[in-house]
Scaffold this active site. Sequence first.
Site, mmCIF file in Angstrom:
data_model
loop_
_atom_site.group_PDB
_atom_site.id
_atom_site.type_symbol
_atom_site.label_atom_id
_atom_site.label_comp_id
_atom_site.label_asym_id
_atom_site.label_seq_id
_atom_site.Cartn_x
_atom_site.Cartn_y
_atom_site.Cartn_z
ATOM 1 C CG ASN A 160 -1.706 1.234 1.426
ATOM 2 O OD1 ASN A 160 -1.828 2.045 0.499
ATOM 3 N ND2 ASN A 160 -2.273 1.409 2.611
ATOM 4 C CD1 TRP A 161 3.707 1.262 -2.819
ATOM 5 C CD2 TRP A 161 3.888 2.633 -4.592
ATOM 6 N NE1 TRP A 161 4.633 0.719 -3.671
ATOM 7 C CE2 TRP A 161 4.765 1.545 -4.764
ATOM 8 C CE3 TRP A 161 3.835 3.603 -5.587
ATOM 9 C CZ2 TRP A 161 5.592 1.407 -5.897
ATOM 10 C CZ3 TRP A 161 4.647 3.475 -6.715
ATOM 11 C CH2 TRP A 161 5.518 2.384 -6.855
ATOM 12 C CG HIS A 164 -5.774 1.760 5.368
ATOM 13 N ND1 HIS A 164 -5.360 2.676 6.308
ATOM 14 C CD2 HIS A 164 -4.703 0.953 5.141
ATOM 15 C CE1 HIS A 164 -4.092 2.419 6.625
ATOM 16 N NE2 HIS A 164 -3.669 1.373 5.928
ATOM 17 C CD GLU A 222 -2.912 5.407 6.959
ATOM 18 O OE1 GLU A 222 -2.917 5.513 5.724
ATOM 19 O OE2 GLU A 222 -1.945 4.933 7.595
ATOM 20 C CD GLU A 262 -3.454 -2.830 7.399
ATOM 21 O OE1 GLU A 262 -2.339 -3.023 6.930
ATOM 22 O OE2 GLU A 262 -4.128 -1.807 7.168
ATOM 23 N N GLY A 294 2.499 1.885 10.816
ATOM 24 C CA GLY A 294 3.480 2.960 10.680
ATOM 25 C C GLY A 294 4.223 3.306 11.958
ATOM 26 C CB SER A 299 5.164 -2.194 12.049
ATOM 27 O OG SER A 299 4.777 -0.853 12.319
ATOM 28 N N GLY A 315 2.780 -1.335 4.303
ATOM 29 C CA GLY A 315 2.767 0.086 3.976
ATOM 30 C C GLY A 315 4.165 0.579 3.670
ATOM 31 N N GLY A 316 4.797 1.182 4.668
ATOM 32 C CA GLY A 316 6.100 1.833 4.481
ATOM 33 C C GLY A 316 7.129 0.978 3.764
HETATM 34 C C1 PEP Z 1 -0.761 -0.006 6.127
HETATM 35 O O1 PEP Z 1 -0.888 1.208 6.044
HETATM 36 O O2 PEP Z 1 -1.626 -0.741 5.637
HETATM 37 C C2 PEP Z 1 0.394 -0.530 6.823
HETATM 38 C C3 PEP Z 1 0.369 -1.772 7.184
HETATM 39 O O3 PEP Z 1 1.444 0.352 7.049
HETATM 40 P P1 PEP Z 1 2.885 -0.001 7.670
HETATM 41 O O4 PEP Z 1 3.352 -1.296 7.046
HETATM 42 O O5 PEP Z 1 3.743 1.157 7.300
HETATM 43 O O6 PEP Z 1 2.688 -0.160 9.149
#
Ligand code: PEP
Length: 239
Positions: A8-9, A95, A97, A164, A170, A202, A223-224
């Site tokens: 997920n960018w 998500h 966010e 998640e 993050g 993460s 994500g990251g």
């Molecule tokens: C995400 O935003 O779906 C996610 C899992 O982010 P990160 O891997 O950066 O925690």
Amino acid sequence: MRPLIAGNWKMNGLSADAPEIEALISAFDGAMPEKIDVLICPPATLLGGLAAAYEDEGVQFGGQDCHSAPSGAHTGEVSAEMLADAGAAFVIVGHSERRSDNGETDAIVRAKAEAALRAGLAPIICVGETEAERDAGRAEAVVAGQLEGSLPRTDGDEIVIAYEPVWAIGTGRTPTLDDIADMHAAIRKIVGDRRRILYGGSVKPGNAAEILRLDDVDGALVGGASLKAADFAAIIRAL
Ligand code: PEP
């Protein structure tokens, strides 16, 4: 169950970042692993171009959100049909966010997941508890409630669940392996044996192997660490 590693960018990526996909494919000498679905969800601005350039290279593409209607007077929105038309095979819905930034309720998430199925996309439905909910011993009840409210009312083995924990996204923090395994087992009881359940929050090259080998973890939503081809490739290799 065929595993899925999804990147997920988020709101990251300009056309100058397209070479990250090239670098990912090169990390596997031009032949992406055949037994794993590898998915990138770039911003909508890049989706069509990346899908056209790389969909024959063993990488799939998806959207990060969709509107529930197929078309209409919804300025700034993108429908599931538009994502499919641009080359998407999946779309992330719900998500955390979007749930927090845009006030998306379970009912809205369900409508988006149903729109995804209508358009021939596999929805990746995100669920997860806050830290306060986990501390209060309510994590499984919260996730069960989100699933109850967000899952489409129709069948669909292509539906993917992403667990998640909000506090792990993050932050560099993750639940214990036992907590991940317990939550995935609880989700499995609700969604059955034929839907993939991803862990997200993460995931990094350093912890991917221990998480991905847990029972009922059918892949990861990253994500990251999906923004850098070397890290994303290391997570795919861990699987
Ligand atoms: C995400 O935003 O779906 C996610 C899992 O982010 P990160 O891997 O950066 O925690």
